[in-house]
Structure formats: structure tokens, C-alpha cells
Design an enzyme around this catalytic site. Structure first.
Site, PDB file in Angstrom:
ATOM      1  CB  SER A 224      -0.908   0.018   1.230  1.00  0.00           C
ATOM      2  OG  SER A 224      -1.726  -1.128   1.254  1.00  0.00           O
TER       3      SER A 224
HETATM    4  N1  SAM Z   1      -1.336  -3.551   3.574  1.00  0.00           N
HETATM    5  C1  SAM Z   1      -0.766  -4.459   2.650  1.00  0.00           C
HETATM    6  C2  SAM Z   1       0.652  -4.024   2.326  1.00  0.00           C
HETATM    7  O1  SAM Z   1       0.999  -2.872   2.586  1.00  0.00           O
HETATM    8  O2  SAM Z   1       1.408  -4.827   1.784  1.00  0.00           O
HETATM    9  C3  SAM Z   1      -1.650  -4.413   1.432  1.00  0.00           C
HETATM   10  C4  SAM Z   1      -1.597  -5.578   0.587  1.00  0.00           C
HETATM   11  S1  SAM Z   1      -2.568  -5.659  -0.877  1.00  0.00           S
HETATM   12  C5  SAM Z   1      -3.126  -4.063  -1.257  1.00  0.00           C
HETATM   13  C6  SAM Z   1      -4.026  -6.514  -0.340  1.00  0.00           C
HETATM   14  C7  SAM Z   1      -3.819  -7.890   0.210  1.00  0.00           C
HETATM   15  O3  SAM Z   1      -5.103  -8.433   0.557  1.00  0.00           O
HETATM   16  C8  SAM Z   1      -3.201  -8.884  -0.786  1.00  0.00           C
HETATM   17  O4  SAM Z   1      -2.098  -9.501  -0.196  1.00  0.00           O
HETATM   18  C9  SAM Z   1      -4.327  -9.874  -1.050  1.00  0.00           C
HETATM   19  O5  SAM Z   1      -3.885 -11.191  -1.318  1.00  0.00           O
HETATM   20  C10 SAM Z   1      -5.094  -9.798   0.253  1.00  0.00           C
HETATM   21  N2  SAM Z   1      -6.481 -10.268   0.151  1.00  0.00           N
HETATM   22  C11 SAM Z   1      -7.388 -10.068  -0.852  1.00  0.00           C
HETATM   23  N3  SAM Z   1      -8.553 -10.676  -0.566  1.00  0.00           N
HETATM   24  C12 SAM Z   1      -8.380 -11.279   0.646  1.00  0.00           C
HETATM   25  C13 SAM Z   1      -9.221 -12.072   1.475  1.00  0.00           C
HETATM   26  N4  SAM Z   1     -10.482 -12.380   1.149  1.00  0.00           N
HETATM   27  N5  SAM Z   1      -8.707 -12.525   2.646  1.00  0.00           N
HETATM   28  C14 SAM Z   1      -7.434 -12.247   3.022  1.00  0.00           C
HETATM   29  N6  SAM Z   1      -6.589 -11.498   2.274  1.00  0.00           N
HETATM   30  C15 SAM Z   1      -7.057 -11.030   1.107  1.00  0.00           C
END
Ligand code: SAM
Length: 221
Positions: free
Chosen positions: A71
């Protein structure tokens, strides 16, 4: 977060560029000294591939593989500030561990973080990185976080770092009274960041600002 040798051993250049990022976030309206200090403490460059590490202290989201992103620091700071606004938080659920960067920021500011990720490889990498920083107040679950982590509920705060079309009822139900949920919702191009506060007889809902997140997906990979 402890000031371990790993945390300190990042060199003056990185410390200076990190300070510039903190100044920029303050100018853009991040007012919480605690949040700014946590951003200052957190070596964002270790949460991404070395090839991108030179861009780690730019205020941008960057790819982390598997179609996901780390992010943008402003968004991490803004969501963390919204989550913390009212009171100290003992127990926080994070949906979407991703790189572990938001987790590392949160872990410095709350009692315990319960972090759920649906992509096993990302979770394993984040766990290794956080362990190298000696972060010991994070609990991990490999699961579809749309359902939350009900066994550990209720939570004083829930932060969701991927966007569903609508706020999952299961997450609202896992909030303690007085607890806060910060979540982006909406379609693939742009979403609305929402803040819910659980009251004794329901929920208050506030629209914060527009954001761009990857989609919250079902199932596991
Ligand atoms: N805050 C994190 C970072 O700074 O790295 C953001 C990571 S990214 C924007 C969003 C994350 O949410 C991804 O790793 C994705 O795999 C995860 N994600 C998406 N849907 C999800 C779900 N249903 N349950 C758990 N994680 C999920």
C-alpha cells in the site's frame, strides 16, 4: 517495535529518505505523532523486492507479486490514524497481510494484531520479514478474511486492505462495542474508504475519502 540491530542497520541514506517521507505525510494532513513515528521506525524497503527497494520511500503503492501491491504510505498512515483515533486498541484484526508493511506499522501502535492473508506465499514472506524485525505481537492466519477471524473476536479495531463491493456483515459482527472498522468498498477503478464505529445499538458510518485498492477475493491460493 524494538529498535533491533536489523531495524537500525539501514544506513543514513535510508534514514534521510524515510524522514522526507514522514515530512510529506505530515504536510498532506497526517496529524498523529504516533502514526508518523511508526512510519519513521518502519524500514519499508525490506517489505519489497530488492529491485524496487530504491523506490521504497516514495509515496506510491508498488507491486509485490501475485498481482498484489504494497500500500501507499499515505493510505497506510490515513487508515491507521482513522483506526486509532478514539482510544488505545488492544486487539486488531487486519484482513490482507500482503507484504506485511501495514502490519509492521500497526504492531507498534496496538496490543496484538491478528492478520489474515489468502495467498500462502505472501503470508510466508511477510511472516519472515516481520520475524527479522523481531515483531512478536502478530498472529497469522491463512484464510479468506472476508469471514474475519471469528475465534478471536471481538476486536477493538478491524482494518481491511483489499476492497469488497460491500462491507461484509461478518466483519461488522466481530467488532467490539466502541470498536472501529476501516474498509475500502466499491468497484475495481476507485473505492470509498469507510469508517464504521460500533455503538451500543448499531453502527455509525462515515465516508473518509476515495482510494484505489486491489479487490477482496474469495478462497485461498
Ligand atoms: N497492507 C498491505 C501491504 O501494505 O502490503 C496491502 C496488501 S494488498 C493491497 C491486499 C492484500 O489483501 C493482498 O495480499 C491480497 O492477497 C489480500 N487479500 C485479498 N482478498 C483477501 C481475502 N479475502 N482474505 C485475506 N486477504 C485477502
Amino acid at each position: 517495535m524494538n529498535s533491533t540491530p536489523d531495524m537500525r542497520g539501514i544506513g543514513m541514506t535510508s534514514q534521510r529518505t524515510r524522514e522526507r517521507l514522514v515530512q510529506r505525510l505530515a504536510q498532506e494532513g497526517i496529524a498523529s505523532g504516533d502514526v508518523l513515528q511508526a512510519i519513521r521506525n518502519t524500514p519499508r524497503h525490506i517489505f519489497m523486492d530488492e529491485a524496487l527497494a530504491s523506490r521504497a520511500y516514495e509515496d506510491v503503492s508498488l507491486p509485490i507479486g501475485h498481482g498484489q501491491t504494497i500500500s501507499q504510505p499515505y493510505t497506510v498512515a490515513r487508515m491507521t490514524e482513522a483506526l486509532l483515533a478514539a482510544r488505545p486498541l488492544r486487539k486488531v484484526l487486519e484482513v490482507g497481510t500482503g507484504s506485511g508493511y501495514q502490519t509492521a506499522v500497526l504492531a507498534q501502535l496496538v496490543g496484538e494484531v491478528y492478520s489474515v492473508e489468502r495467498i500462502r506465499a505472501l503470508q510466508a514472506q511477510a511472516r519472515t520479514r516481520l520475524a527479522s524485525l523481531r515483531v512478536s505481537n502478530v498472529h497469522y492466519k491463512y484464510s479468506d478474511g472476508s469471514w474475519g477471524w471469528p475465534e478471536e473476536a471481538p476486536y477493538d479495531g478491524i482494518i481491511v486492505t483489499a476492497a469488497p463491493m460491500e462491507t461484509p456483515q461478518s466483519l461488522l459482527e466481530q467488532l467490539a462495542v466502541g470498536g472501529r472498522l476501516v474498509i475500502p468498498t466499491g468497484g475495481s477503478r476507485e473505492q470509498q474508504l469507510l469508517l464504521y464505529v460500533r455503538t451500543s445499538d448499531g453502527f455509525e458510518r462515515e465516508e473518509l475519502h476515495k482510494v484505489r485498492f486491489v479487490a477482496l477475493r474469495g478462497g485461498r491460493e
